[in-house]
Scaffold this active site. Structure first.
Site, mmCIF file in Angstrom:
data_model
loop_
_atom_site.group_PDB
_atom_site.id
_atom_site.type_symbol
_atom_site.label_atom_id
_atom_site.label_comp_id
_atom_site.label_asym_id
_atom_site.label_seq_id
_atom_site.Cartn_x
_atom_site.Cartn_y
_atom_site.Cartn_z
ATOM 1 N N ARG A 177 -2.157 -10.043 -7.241
ATOM 2 C CA ARG A 177 -2.892 -9.505 -8.404
ATOM 3 C C ARG A 177 -2.196 -9.811 -9.736
ATOM 4 N NH1 ARG A 177 -5.965 -8.938 -4.643
ATOM 5 N NH2 ARG A 177 -7.322 -7.150 -4.289
ATOM 6 N N SER A 227 -10.496 -1.174 -6.808
ATOM 7 C CA SER A 227 -9.201 -0.525 -6.574
ATOM 8 C C SER A 227 -8.528 -0.184 -7.900
ATOM 9 C CB SER A 227 -8.274 -1.459 -5.792
ATOM 10 O OG SER A 227 -8.823 -1.746 -4.525
ATOM 11 N N GLU A 305 -3.734 -1.362 -10.858
ATOM 12 C CA GLU A 305 -4.307 -2.679 -10.586
ATOM 13 C C GLU A 305 -5.269 -3.035 -11.720
ATOM 14 O OE1 GLU A 305 -6.917 -5.712 -8.758
ATOM 15 O OE2 GLU A 305 -7.561 -3.739 -9.337
HETATM 16 N N1 EPU Z 1 -7.602 3.750 4.129
HETATM 17 C C1 EPU Z 1 -7.552 5.106 4.372
HETATM 18 N N2 EPU Z 1 -8.198 5.960 3.519
HETATM 19 C C2 EPU Z 1 -8.900 5.507 2.440
HETATM 20 C C3 EPU Z 1 -8.949 4.134 2.185
HETATM 21 C C4 EPU Z 1 -8.294 3.252 3.054
HETATM 22 O O1 EPU Z 1 -6.923 5.541 5.322
HETATM 23 O O2 EPU Z 1 -9.467 6.327 1.719
HETATM 24 C C5 EPU Z 1 -6.929 2.824 5.066
HETATM 25 C C6 EPU Z 1 -7.953 1.966 5.824
HETATM 26 O O3 EPU Z 1 -8.427 2.633 6.953
HETATM 27 C C7 EPU Z 1 -7.136 0.735 6.163
HETATM 28 C C8 EPU Z 1 -6.159 0.602 5.004
HETATM 29 O O4 EPU Z 1 -6.143 1.871 4.347
HETATM 30 O O5 EPU Z 1 -6.394 0.957 7.334
HETATM 31 C C9 EPU Z 1 -6.560 -0.504 4.028
HETATM 32 O O6 EPU Z 1 -7.849 -0.246 3.490
HETATM 33 P P1 EPU Z 1 -8.883 -1.430 3.107
HETATM 34 O O7 EPU Z 1 -9.092 -2.345 4.265
HETATM 35 O O8 EPU Z 1 -10.079 -0.800 2.488
HETATM 36 O O9 EPU Z 1 -8.123 -2.318 2.048
HETATM 37 P P2 EPU Z 1 -7.331 -1.925 0.731
HETATM 38 O O10 EPU Z 1 -5.943 -2.434 0.905
HETATM 39 O O11 EPU Z 1 -7.519 -0.521 0.344
HETATM 40 C C10 EPU Z 1 -7.824 -4.205 -0.442
HETATM 41 C C11 EPU Z 1 -8.091 -4.648 -1.851
HETATM 42 C C12 EPU Z 1 -9.587 -4.544 -2.145
HETATM 43 C C13 EPU Z 1 -10.383 -5.344 -1.133
HETATM 44 C C14 EPU Z 1 -10.058 -4.792 0.269
HETATM 45 C C15 EPU Z 1 -10.814 -5.499 1.388
HETATM 46 C C16 EPU Z 1 -6.117 -4.047 -3.202
HETATM 47 C C17 EPU Z 1 -5.552 -3.092 -4.173
HETATM 48 N N3 EPU Z 1 -7.369 -3.780 -2.790
HETATM 49 O O12 EPU Z 1 -8.096 -2.816 -0.352
HETATM 50 O O13 EPU Z 1 -9.784 -5.125 -3.425
HETATM 51 O O14 EPU Z 1 -11.763 -5.257 -1.383
HETATM 52 O O15 EPU Z 1 -8.651 -4.930 0.488
HETATM 53 O O16 EPU Z 1 -10.251 -6.746 1.613
HETATM 54 O O17 EPU Z 1 -5.453 -5.013 -2.835
HETATM 55 C C18 EPU Z 1 -9.983 -4.613 -5.745
HETATM 56 O O18 EPU Z 1 -8.978 -5.319 -5.899
HETATM 57 O O19 EPU Z 1 -10.553 -4.047 -6.710
HETATM 58 C C19 EPU Z 1 -10.490 -4.422 -4.407
HETATM 59 C C20 EPU Z 1 -11.524 -3.645 -4.151
#
Ligand code: EPU
Length: 310
Positions: A177, A227, A305
């Site tokens: 990022r 995010s 972010e």
């Molecule tokens: N999780 C929870 N509770 C929540 C949310 C997530 O326990 O309320 C757990 C999920 O179950 C999972 C882990 O956290 O085990 C990761 O969650 P997720 O797969 O949704 O991915 P993320 O790391 O939260 C990242 C990017 C997103 C992107 C998603 C999908 C960042 C900061 N965010 O989210 O990007 O859409 O992966 O690939 O890197 C953005 O940058 O604006 C964005 C939405």
């Protein structure tokens, strides 16, 4: 309005609007006015507006889709240029490779979808990323384990001395990022070039459908900026992000926490959703509340972010 702003407004010959509310130009629907606001439809216009602003000593902010920024209530001083330069071309090199050249105001998901349906692979991950090409390059946007840096070859910019330059990927300092454009302001991304690979259109479409389905299941649909926080780094000896900001906020019991009109999403805790009437101050307060609770509970300092503007 200051003399410099007035002079710039005259120089832009009726194209610029004064005190344009920016809430309408962001996906969170929050934020105060821009002193001056203008929409650029061609790269020549974008370059011309930037040069004129600099000549008048007026600061300039380039707005993409407004999907990763929080504009403060006091708004943005100087000139805001909404980037609507959305042309793109595909140069087919051979049966396996093509080069996509996309203007920085083009919508990332639209391009991803068009190319995938023609059997050009490389941007399927971006199907649900509601940003422009330029915004995605500046923030090295990513999802589903991929990011914009992966198949980017280089960009064209307007540099801080108002000259157009081409920069190869090796000079863009991409990180999670982050890019050189996040760290050093003053350069404007005009165009980005990507290497695309030939694949079966049905396979490309299947990947896009899978990503769309994952988002539908795990992310909210109300107005948000995606995010709010970066995922915190894990073990420093690995480049992997070991923990998730969303999981930490969730485990701190903060889903549904509300300040004014803004709320930690019940669906994904790293998304704040506008329940109606949220102000930038509400969002800033909720950011601090969440940061503090996660710091106390897990000893982790969450980093923003999104970009705060104004
Ligand atoms: N999780 C929870 N509770 C929540 C949310 C997530 O326990 O309320 C757990 C999920 O179950 C999972 C882990 O956290 O085990 C990761 O969650 P997720 O797969 O949704 O991915 P993320 O790391 O939260 C990242 C990017 C997103 C992107 C998603 C999908 C960042 C900061 N965010 O989210 O990007 O859409 O992966 O690939 O890197 C953005 O940058 O604006 C964005 C939405």
């Amino acid at each position: 309005m200051t003399n410099a702003l007035d002079d710039l407004r005259v120089a832009l010959a009726g194209r610029a609007r004064a005190n344009e509310p920016l809430a309408a130009h962001t996906t969170l629907r929050v934020g105060g006015p821009a002193d001056l606001f203008v929409q650029a439809r061609t790269l020549d216009e974008l370059v011309d507006f930037a040069r004129q602003a600099r000549r008048h000593g007026v600061s300039i902010f380039i707005l993409g889709n407004g999907s990763n920024i929080l504009v403060r209530e006091r708004g943005v001083r100087g000139l805001v240029v909404e980037n609507q330069c959305d042309q793109f071309t595909l140069d087919i090199i051979n049966s396996e490779r093509a080069i996509l050249r996309a203007e920085s105001g083009a919508a990332l998901p639209g391009i991803a979808n068009r190319l995938a349906r023609q059997g050009w692979a490389g941007l399927e991950w971006a199907i649900g990323v509601p940003g422009t090409i330029g915004g995605a390059v500046v923030g090295n946007a990513g999802a589903h384990g991929a990011s914009i840096a992966d198949n980017l070859i280089g960009v064209a910019v307007l540099d801080a001395d108002d000259a157009r330059r081409e920069l190869p990927k090796t000079e863009l300092a991409f990180d999670y990022r982050a890019s050189r454009f996040k760290r050093a302001k003053g350069e404007i991304v005009l165009r980005a070039d990507f290497e695309m690979r030939r694949d079966d259109p049905q396979a490309c479409i299947a990947r896009m459908n899978q990503y769309t389905e994952y988002r539908r299941r795990t992310q909210p649909t109300e107005p948000s900026v995606g995010s709010i926080f970066k995922n915190p780094p894990g073990d420093p000896s690995t480049p992997l992000r070991a923990s998730s900001a969303g999981r930490l906020i969730d485990q701190a019991g903060l889903k549904g926490t509300r300040v004014g009109g803004i709320e930690v999403s019940q669906v994904h805790a790293n998304f704040f959703v506008n329940r109606g009437g949220a102000t930038a101050d509400d969002v800033l307060q909720l950011i601090e509340l969440v940061r503090e609770r996660v710091r106390v509970r897990f000893g982790v300092d969450l980093e923003l972010e999104i970009e705060i503007v104004g």
